[in-house]
Structure formats: structure tokens, C-alpha cells
Scaffold this active site. Structure first.
Site, PDB file in Angstrom:
ATOM      1  N   ASP A  66       0.826  -1.198   0.000  1.00  0.00           N
ATOM      2  CA  ASP A  66       0.000   0.000   0.000  1.00  0.00           C
ATOM      3  C   ASP A  66       0.869   1.261   0.000  1.00  0.00           C
ATOM      4  O   ASP A  66       1.925   1.287   0.625  1.00  0.00           O
ATOM      5  CB  ASP A  66      -0.902  -0.024   1.237  1.00  0.00           C
ATOM      6  N   ASN A  94       1.405   3.396  -3.033  1.00  0.00           N
ATOM      7  CA  ASN A  94       1.967   3.868  -4.313  1.00  0.00           C
ATOM      8  C   ASN A  94       1.448   5.252  -4.696  1.00  0.00           C
ATOM      9  O   ASN A  94       2.206   6.099  -5.176  1.00  0.00           O
ATOM     10  CB  ASN A  94       1.584   2.909  -5.450  1.00  0.00           C
ATOM     11  N   ASN A 130     -10.193  -3.085  -4.967  1.00  0.00           N
ATOM     12  CA  ASN A 130      -9.386  -2.170  -5.787  1.00  0.00           C
ATOM     13  C   ASN A 130      -9.840  -2.177  -7.246  1.00  0.00           C
ATOM     14  O   ASN A 130      -9.662  -1.206  -7.971  1.00  0.00           O
ATOM     15  CB  ASN A 130      -7.895  -2.565  -5.784  1.00  0.00           C
ATOM     16  N   SER A 152      -7.676  -5.603   4.900  1.00  0.00           N
ATOM     17  CA  SER A 152      -8.292  -5.295   3.607  1.00  0.00           C
ATOM     18  C   SER A 152      -8.575  -6.537   2.772  1.00  0.00           C
ATOM     19  O   SER A 152      -8.226  -6.595   1.588  1.00  0.00           O
ATOM     20  CB  SER A 152      -7.444  -4.303   2.810  1.00  0.00           C
ATOM     21  N   GLU A 178       1.641 -13.641  11.986  1.00  0.00           N
ATOM     22  CA  GLU A 178       2.167 -12.486  12.722  1.00  0.00           C
ATOM     23  C   GLU A 178       1.989 -11.276  11.802  1.00  0.00           C
ATOM     24  O   GLU A 178       2.319 -11.342  10.623  1.00  0.00           O
ATOM     25  CB  GLU A 178       3.660 -12.682  13.027  1.00  0.00           C
TER      26      GLU A 178
HETATM   27  C1  IPE Z   1      -0.914   0.454  -4.142  1.00  0.00           C
HETATM   28  O1  IPE Z   1      -1.174   1.543  -3.390  1.00  0.00           O
HETATM   29  C2  IPE Z   1      -1.809  -0.699  -3.919  1.00  0.00           C
HETATM   30  C3  IPE Z   1      -2.761  -0.924  -5.041  1.00  0.00           C
HETATM   31  C4  IPE Z   1      -4.021  -1.059  -4.804  1.00  0.00           C
HETATM   32  C5  IPE Z   1      -2.301  -1.044  -6.406  1.00  0.00           C
HETATM   33  P1  IPE Z   1      -2.455   2.485  -3.514  1.00  0.00           P
HETATM   34  O2  IPE Z   1      -2.884   2.657  -4.909  1.00  0.00           O
HETATM   35  O3  IPE Z   1      -3.497   1.995  -2.565  1.00  0.00           O
HETATM   36  O4  IPE Z   1      -1.810   3.826  -2.960  1.00  0.00           O
HETATM   37  P2  IPE Z   1      -2.403   4.899  -1.976  1.00  0.00           P
HETATM   38  O5  IPE Z   1      -2.989   4.170  -0.801  1.00  0.00           O
HETATM   39  O6  IPE Z   1      -3.413   5.652  -2.779  1.00  0.00           O
HETATM   40  O7  IPE Z   1      -1.214   5.711  -1.590  1.00  0.00           O
HETATM   41 MG    MG Z   2      -4.056   2.393  -0.667  1.00  0.00          MG
END
Ligand code: IPE
Ligand code: MG
Length: 215
Positions: free
Chosen positions: A2, A4, A50, A170, A181
Site C-alpha cells: 500500500d 503507491n 481495488n 483489507s 504475525e
Molecule cells: C498500491 O497503493 C496498492 C494498489 C491497490 C495497487 P495504492 O494505490 O493503494 O496507494 P495509496 O494508498 O493511494 O497511496
Molecule cells: Mg491504498
């Protein structure tokens, strides 16, 4: 993986740039894990949820998946890494599916290491999918059959690491995470370093895992 998007924003770049740099860290971090004695790792690239982001983002990330598999294919072969995409891949285009299936097929007999990419993956989906497979085989629904039909089969993660600062799963491996862990890092995924992984492994090595027992 998470963070990016936030990482890219912090340097005034597009989310796509963040995903591109983020995806370029996967293999390096996998190698670090293997050097530290871990032989199986799953990278959570896209959750079922996502996939409801806009088309521009989901299409870009699916292209990154295809590009990355092509880029690292020789490494997978050379290092005897069994590659698998876990999740509901039926939504992907025929071109990408072909690249995935080719990499999975060419690496399917390797036993040394396993690298999974979770794509359009949800722990809830994994459980429902598993139950349906057991039912289709006329098998009873119990711990053994459910585990057998999960995408990960009997591989349960010892350790789950989430970057990006949020403390939640998530929808990641809900069944399999029963005794994992959990580590939550305040680091955005593209910034993760080999030292971060080493520190976590060191800490993990000092944990007495009891699995509900007394000693
Ligand atoms: C990468 O981070 C994880 C994916 C879902 C590809 P995000 O796209 O969730 O990045 P943030 O949370 O908006 O920074
Ligand atoms: Mg994210």
C-alpha cells in the site's frame, strides 16, 4: 503493497508513476525474503475492491502485471521459482491471461521457491471459491477440504507485512491469516528497503509462536 499513490503525490507525480515504481520493487523484495530463508511470498497487488477503481488505473495496473511477468520470466526459470497469480483472473484480457498461464505452466514443477501475485484477490472470494469447489466434488465442508481448495492450498503465511500506515487486512487471506504475525509499516510501498525486511525478519525470529497453546 500500500502507498503507491501517496508516494507519487509526494513527489508531484501521477498515480501511474507510483504503481510503476511500486511494481519494480516486487522482485527485489522477493529476493531479499528468499535470502533470509523464506521460500514463499505473496504480493497483494489488487484486491477485489481495488478493481472498482477507475478503468484508467485498473487497466494500467493490469498492463504492469503483464510487463513485469515478461521482464522477470527468465529470472523465475533461472532461480526455480514457481509463479502463480491468485485471485479471480477471469476479468483479465486474453492477452494477459496468456502471459500468466505461460509463466505458471513453465514454472509449475519448481519446488524451491513460490512467488504469488494476488490480483483481483479477496479473502472472502477465496473462501467462497473453495467451498464451491468442495461442493462440486461432493466433499464435506471441513477445515481440511476448505484449506485444500483455497488458492494457497496449505500455505498459510507466517508473516503478513502491510506498508502504507493502515492497520487492516483489507480482505487479504482471511482464512489463512488465523495465526499469522502481523506487521504494519509506516512506509509507503515504493520506499520499502531491504533493511525494513531484515528488521521484520529479525523481530519475527524472536517471537515464540504458540498457536493457542500454553508453551
Ligand atoms: C498500491 O497503493 C496498492 C494498489 C491497490 C495497487 P495504492 O494505490 O493503494 O496507494 P495509496 O494508498 O493511494 O497511496
Ligand atoms: Mg491504498
Amino acid at each position: 503493497m500500500d502507498g503507491n499513490g501517496r508516494w507519487a503525490k509526494s513527489i508531484g507525480q501521477s498515480r501511474q508513476h507510483g504503481h510503476k515504481i511500486g511494481s519494480s520493487r516486487v522482485y527485489e523484495i522477493f529476493k531479499t525474503c528468499t535470502e533470509l530463508g523464506c521460500n514463499t511470498a505473496t504480493f497483494f497487488a489488487m484486491s477485489s475492491e481495488n478493481m472498482h477503481r477507475n478503468d484508467e488505473e485498473t487497466e494500467f495496473i493490469s498492463q504492469l502485471l503483464e510487463i513485469s511477468i515478461n521482464e522477470y520470466f527468465e529470472e523465475l526459470i533461472k532461480n526455480e521459482i514457481k509463479f502463480k497469480v491468485i485471485g479471480d483472473t477471469s476479468i483479465l484480457s486474453a492477452d494477459i491471461l496468456q502471459v500468466i498461464e505461460h509463466a505458471e505452466h513453465e514454472t509449475e514443477n519448481f519446488t524451491k521457491y513460490k512467488l504469488n501475485i494476488a490480483y483481483n484477490y479477496g479473502g472472502q472470494w477465496d473462501i467462497i471459491n473453495s467451498v464451491n469447489r468442495a461442493l462440486a466434488n461432493n466433499e464435506p465442508i471441513n477445515q481440511k477440504t476448505l484449506s485444500k481448495h483455497l488458492t494457497t492450498h496449505s500455505d498459510y503465511p507466517d508473516l503478513i507485512v502491510r506498508t502504507g500506515g493502515h492497520k487492516r487486512l483489507s480482505n487479504f487471506m482471511l482464512w489463512q491469516a488465523a495465526y499469522s504475525e502481523l506487521y504494519f509499516l509506516d512506509i509507503l510501498w515504493p520506499d520499502i528497503s531491504q533493511d525494513d525486511i531484515k528488521n521484520i525478519f529479525n523481530e519475527y525470529g524472536n517471537i515464540k509462536r504458540k498457536f493457542g497453546l500454553i508453551t
